[in-house]
Design a protein around this motif. Sequence first.
Motif, PDB file in Angstrom:
ATOM      1  N   LEU A   5       0.821  -1.210   0.000  1.00  0.00           N
ATOM      2  CA  LEU A   5       0.000   0.000   0.000  1.00  0.00           C
ATOM      3  C   LEU A   5       0.854   1.260   0.000  1.00  0.00           C
ATOM      4  CD1 LEU A   5      -2.892  -1.006   2.420  1.00  0.00           C
ATOM      5  CD2 LEU A   5      -2.998  -0.716  -0.055  1.00  0.00           C
ATOM      6  N   ILE A   6       1.958   1.232   0.714  1.00  0.00           N
ATOM      7  CA  ILE A   6       2.866   2.387   0.715  1.00  0.00           C
ATOM      8  C   ILE A   6       3.454   2.598  -0.674  1.00  0.00           C
ATOM      9  CG2 ILE A   6       5.011   3.314   1.665  1.00  0.00           C
ATOM     10  CD1 ILE A   6       2.708   3.380   3.639  1.00  0.00           C
ATOM     11  N   ILE A   7       3.831   1.517  -1.331  1.00  0.00           N
ATOM     12  CA  ILE A   7       4.375   1.625  -2.695  1.00  0.00           C
ATOM     13  C   ILE A   7       3.308   2.174  -3.645  1.00  0.00           C
ATOM     14  CG2 ILE A   7       5.200   0.278  -4.656  1.00  0.00           C
ATOM     15  CD1 ILE A   7       6.610  -1.542  -2.578  1.00  0.00           C
ATOM     16  N   LEU A   8       2.076   1.691  -3.520  1.00  0.00           N
ATOM     17  CA  LEU A   8       0.984   2.208  -4.341  1.00  0.00           C
ATOM     18  C   LEU A   8       0.730   3.687  -4.075  1.00  0.00           C
ATOM     19  CD1 LEU A   8      -1.621  -0.701  -4.231  1.00  0.00           C
ATOM     20  CD2 LEU A   8      -0.286   0.085  -6.195  1.00  0.00           C
ATOM     21  N   LEU A   9       0.813   4.078  -2.812  1.00  0.00           N
ATOM     22  CA  LEU A   9       0.607   5.484  -2.456  1.00  0.00           C
ATOM     23  C   LEU A   9       1.689   6.362  -3.073  1.00  0.00           C
ATOM     24  CD1 LEU A   9      -0.885   7.679  -0.925  1.00  0.00           C
ATOM     25  CD2 LEU A   9       0.490   7.105   1.081  1.00  0.00           C
ATOM     26  N   ALA A  50      -7.561  10.803  -6.585  1.00  0.00           N
ATOM     27  CA  ALA A  50      -8.585   9.934  -5.993  1.00  0.00           C
ATOM     28  C   ALA A  50      -7.988   8.578  -5.628  1.00  0.00           C
ATOM     29  CB  ALA A  50      -9.746   9.766  -6.962  1.00  0.00           C
ATOM     30  N   ALA A  51      -7.145   8.052  -6.496  1.00  0.00           N
ATOM     31  CA  ALA A  51      -6.492   6.775  -6.193  1.00  0.00           C
ATOM     32  C   ALA A  51      -5.620   6.909  -4.945  1.00  0.00           C
ATOM     33  CB  ALA A  51      -5.657   6.317  -7.379  1.00  0.00           C
ATOM     34  N   ALA A  52      -4.903   8.018  -4.823  1.00  0.00           N
ATOM     35  CA  ALA A  52      -4.061   8.231  -3.645  1.00  0.00           C
ATOM     36  C   ALA A  52      -4.910   8.329  -2.374  1.00  0.00           C
ATOM     37  CB  ALA A  52      -3.220   9.492  -3.819  1.00  0.00           C
ATOM     38  N   VAL A  55      -6.016   4.855  -1.341  1.00  0.00           N
ATOM     39  CA  VAL A  55      -4.914   4.109  -0.729  1.00  0.00           C
ATOM     40  C   VAL A  55      -4.659   4.605   0.693  1.00  0.00           C
ATOM     41  CG1 VAL A  55      -2.452   3.565  -0.876  1.00  0.00           C
ATOM     42  CG2 VAL A  55      -3.862   3.513  -2.934  1.00  0.00           C
ATOM     43  N   VAL A  56      -4.701   5.917   0.904  1.00  0.00           N
ATOM     44  CA  VAL A  56      -4.523   6.461   2.261  1.00  0.00           C
ATOM     45  C   VAL A  56      -5.631   5.951   3.177  1.00  0.00           C
ATOM     46  CG1 VAL A  56      -4.631   8.583   3.627  1.00  0.00           C
ATOM     47  CG2 VAL A  56      -3.211   8.499   1.601  1.00  0.00           C
ATOM     48  N   ALA A  57      -6.855   5.927   2.683  1.00  0.00           N
ATOM     49  CA  ALA A  57      -7.967   5.418   3.490  1.00  0.00           C
ATOM     50  C   ALA A  57      -7.759   3.949   3.852  1.00  0.00           C
ATOM     51  CB  ALA A  57      -9.289   5.604   2.749  1.00  0.00           C
ATOM     52  N   LEU A  58      -7.276   3.159   2.912  1.00  0.00           N
ATOM     53  CA  LEU A  58      -7.000   1.750   3.204  1.00  0.00           C
ATOM     54  C   LEU A  58      -5.906   1.599   4.248  1.00  0.00           C
ATOM     55  CD1 LEU A  58      -7.157   0.156  -0.360  1.00  0.00           C
ATOM     56  CD2 LEU A  58      -8.707  -0.264   1.543  1.00  0.00           C
ATOM     57  N   LEU A  60      -5.126   3.746   6.579  1.00  0.00           N
ATOM     58  CA  LEU A  60      -5.675   4.141   7.872  1.00  0.00           C
ATOM     59  C   LEU A  60      -6.623   3.088   8.438  1.00  0.00           C
ATOM     60  CD1 LEU A  60      -6.317   7.936   7.235  1.00  0.00           C
ATOM     61  CD2 LEU A  60      -4.529   6.908   8.652  1.00  0.00           C
ATOM     62  N   LEU A  61      -7.407   2.460   7.581  1.00  0.00           N
ATOM     63  CA  LEU A  61      -8.301   1.397   8.052  1.00  0.00           C
ATOM     64  C   LEU A  61      -7.506   0.215   8.603  1.00  0.00           C
ATOM     65  CD1 LEU A  61     -11.104   1.357   5.348  1.00  0.00           C
ATOM     66  CD2 LEU A  61     -11.362   1.872   7.776  1.00  0.00           C
ATOM     67  N   LEU A  62      -6.460  -0.166   7.900  1.00  0.00           N
ATOM     68  CA  LEU A  62      -5.634  -1.277   8.361  1.00  0.00           C
ATOM     69  C   LEU A  62      -4.904  -0.919   9.652  1.00  0.00           C
ATOM     70  CD1 LEU A  62      -4.155  -2.636   5.017  1.00  0.00           C
ATOM     71  CD2 LEU A  62      -5.900  -3.687   6.483  1.00  0.00           C
ATOM     72  N   ALA A  63      -4.433   0.305   9.758  1.00  0.00           N
ATOM     73  CA  ALA A  63      -3.730   0.728  10.980  1.00  0.00           C
ATOM     74  C   ALA A  63      -4.692   0.804  12.161  1.00  0.00           C
ATOM     75  CB  ALA A  63      -3.057   2.089  10.746  1.00  0.00           C
ATOM     76  N   GLY A  64      -5.918   1.235  11.902  1.00  0.00           N
ATOM     77  CA  GLY A  64      -6.917   1.331  12.979  1.00  0.00           C
ATOM     78  C   GLY A  64      -7.382  -0.025  13.450  1.00  0.00           C
ATOM     79  N   GLY A  65      -7.400  -1.007  12.579  1.00  0.00           N
ATOM     80  CA  GLY A  65      -7.835  -2.347  12.947  1.00  0.00           C
ATOM     81  C   GLY A  65      -6.849  -3.085  13.814  1.00  0.00           C
ATOM     82  N   ARG A  66      -5.587  -2.677  13.738  1.00  0.00           N
ATOM     83  CA  ARG A  66      -4.542  -3.346  14.528  1.00  0.00           C
ATOM     84  C   ARG A  66      -4.516  -2.878  15.975  1.00  0.00           C
ATOM     85  NH1 ARG A  66       0.287  -2.623  10.243  1.00  0.00           N
ATOM     86  NH2 ARG A  66      -0.539  -3.976   8.633  1.00  0.00           N
ATOM     87  N   GLY A  67      -4.908  -1.617  16.176  1.00  0.00           N
ATOM     88  CA  GLY A  67      -4.789  -1.015  17.510  1.00  0.00           C
ATOM     89  C   GLY A  67      -5.821  -1.503  18.444  1.00  0.00           C
TER      90      GLY A  67
END
Length: 67
Positions: A5-9, A50-52, A55-58, A60-67
Motif C-alpha cells: 500500500l505504501i508503494i501504491l501510495l 482519488a487513487a491516492a 490508498v490512504v484510506a485503506l 488508515l483502516l488497516l492501521a486502525g484495525g490493529r490497535g
Amino acid sequence: MNTLLIILLVAAMAATAYVLVRGVIAMADGKDASGEVQQKYMQKRVMYQAAAIVVVALILLLAGGRG
C-alpha cells in the motif's frame, strides 16, 4: 500488505505530481487555444489524486484495525 500500500501510495503521488507538472507546462506553452489538453491533464490528475486518497484510506483502516 502495508508495504504494498505504501508503494501504491508513492506511485499515485508521483503520477499526480507528474501530470500536474505536464499540465502546467502545457498551459504555459499556450499552443492549445481550446484547452482540451489542459482538461485531459486535469482529469488525469483528479483520477490519480482519488487513487491516492483511496490508498490512504485503506492504510488508515488497516492501521486502525490493529490497535
